[in-house]
Scaffold this active site. Structure first.
Site, PDB file in Angstrom:
ATOM      1  N   CYS A   1       0.823  -1.212   0.000  1.00 25.81           N
ATOM      2  CA  CYS A   1       0.000   0.000   0.000  1.00 25.81           C
ATOM      3  C   CYS A   1       0.857   1.261   0.000  1.00 25.81           C
ATOM      4  O   CYS A   1       1.327   1.700   1.052  1.00 25.81           O
ATOM      5  CB  CYS A   1      -0.934  -0.009   1.211  1.00 25.81           C
ATOM      6  SG  CYS A   1      -1.913   1.496   1.345  1.00 25.81           S
TER       7      CYS A   1
ATOM      8  N   CYS B   1      -0.521   4.095   2.110  1.00 27.22           N
ATOM      9  CA  CYS B   1      -0.295   3.968   3.557  1.00 27.22           C
ATOM     10  C   CYS B   1       1.177   4.221   3.910  1.00 27.22           C
ATOM     11  O   CYS B   1       1.474   4.870   4.909  1.00 27.22           O
ATOM     12  CB  CYS B   1      -0.642   2.580   4.058  1.00 27.22           C
ATOM     13  SG  CYS B   1      -2.075   1.832   3.318  1.00 27.22           S
ATOM     14  N   ASP B   2       2.098   3.683   3.115  1.00 24.56           N
ATOM     15  CA  ASP B   2       3.500   3.622   3.539  1.00 24.56           C
ATOM     16  C   ASP B   2       4.461   4.464   2.707  1.00 24.56           C
ATOM     17  O   ASP B   2       5.644   4.559   3.053  1.00 24.56           O
ATOM     18  CB  ASP B   2       3.978   2.150   3.510  1.00 24.56           C
ATOM     19  CG  ASP B   2       3.144   1.272   4.424  1.00 24.56           C
ATOM     20  OD1 ASP B   2       2.704   1.777   5.468  1.00 24.56           O
ATOM     21  OD2 ASP B   2       2.922   0.098   4.092  1.00 24.56           O
TER      22      ASP B   2
END
Ligand code: NDP
Length: 307
Positions: A136, A139-140
């Site tokens: 992701c 997200c990261d």
């Protein structure tokens, strides 16, 4: 123990689940949505959606899902933060047991549990998950500011992830096993024009290596030759797995794990159980199609309850 029997129990809170709830509640049915532990589903980790009609400027995944949720709440449908861990579809009313221990009883069930990212299953992948291995970028990606990263895959997800990562990383290498991308043409053009992105064609990843605490290198096979590449992070974007393990024993599921539904409606192998969205769609996997199928499932459920 919850003795109240709901007309329509919906599992999953992506576009299919929310749309099903809007239609079922507006048809006058009592509706409960069990959100799952990732409310909003996959769109919650999608940065920008440019192909959902009605949003000419694009809309972020979380904002689209928030708007759908608000629309659901207006209908009076109840959204419950829980995740179904087992089901009994052999008796009526159907019983779905939540992780909370609650037993939800309903006359009809709509399954819209979606799908989740697939992994490569290679050495180092699990060991370094969260330490340089991710599925992701939304997200990261932030953790890879001014770093060198790789994305594995050749579909829309891989291309989107690679483009997003250029906002943080100093270089992005897209690693694809063939010499052609599967992603939409417009996405491919953006990818190939981006000066921060380099594509490695005909290349597979055989191992993810690290220094014990984080990823440092990839072992690759390019045109049948072993090569290695120094890297700080790798994002895996090789497709999705439908979330159907709890239904395996009770519903007809295809060889890839998708619930089998006919083309023309959303029925499953058990009357009164319907399915909509990525959980039964190996082909399109689009938010708009999930929403449309959610609508169909609610109409099918309403017809079933009226019989
Ligand atoms: P896809 O199935 O489209 O693509 C998966 C990619 O991963 C393919 O290029 C495939 O290679 C590659 N792959 C699969 N297994 C492996 C493996 N073991 N090793 C190496 N490579 C592998 O999945 P996506 O998640 O990208 O997209 C799924 C669906 O969601 C699609 O319909 C897509 O259009 C849609 N989507 C739409 C978006 C949008 O419209 N904005 C955004 C994201 C997804 P190969 O090509 O060789 O098969």
């Amino acid at each position: 123990m919850n003795e109240k029997i709901t007309d329509v129990l919906i599992m999953g809170s992506g576009p299919a689940g929310y749309t099903a709830a809007i239609y079922a509640a507006r048809a006058g049915r009592s509706v409960k949505i069990i959100s799952g532990f990732e409310p909003g589903g996959q769109l919650m980790i999608t940065s920008s959606i440019e192909n959902y009609p009605g949003f000419a400027e694009g809309i972020s995944g979380p904002e689209l899902m928030e708007r759908m949720k608000q629309q659901v709440e207006k209908t009076g449908a109840e959204i419950i933060f829980d995740s179904i861990k087992s089901v009994d579809f052999s008796r009526k009313p159907f019983v779905c047991i939540g992780d909370s221990g609650e037993a939800y009883k309903s006359k009809v069930v709509i399954i819209s549990t979606g799908a989740s990212a697939k992994w490569l299953g290679i050495p180092g992948e699990e060991k370094y998950r969260g330490a340089g291995v991710s599925a992701c970028a939304t997200c990261d990606g932030f953790f890879f500011r001014n770093k060198n990263v790789a994305v594995v895959g050749g579909g829309n997800t891989a291309v989107e992830e690679a483009l997003l990562l250029t906002n943080f990383a100093s270089s992005v290498t897209l690693i694809h096993r063939r010499d052609k991308l599967r992603a939409e043409k417009i996405m491919q053009d953006r990818l190939l024009k981006n000066p921060k992105i380099n594509v490695m064609w005909n290349t597979t990843v055989s191992e993810i290596l690290g220094n014990g605490t984080k990823v440092t290198e990839l072992s690759l096979i390019k045109n049948e030759v072993n090569v290695s590449k120094a890297i700080d992070g790798v994002f895996i974007a090789v497709g999705h797995q439908p979330a159907t393990s709890i239904f395996n024993e009770q519903l007809k599921i295809d060889g890839n794990g998708y619930i089998i539904t006919p083309e023309a409606n959303t029925s499953t192998s058990i009357p009164g159980i319907f399915a909509a969205g990525d959980v039964c769609d190996p082909n399109y996997r689009q938010a708009i199609i999930s929403a449309a199928k959610g609508c169909m499932a609610a109409l099918d459920a309403d017809k079933f309850l009226s019989r």
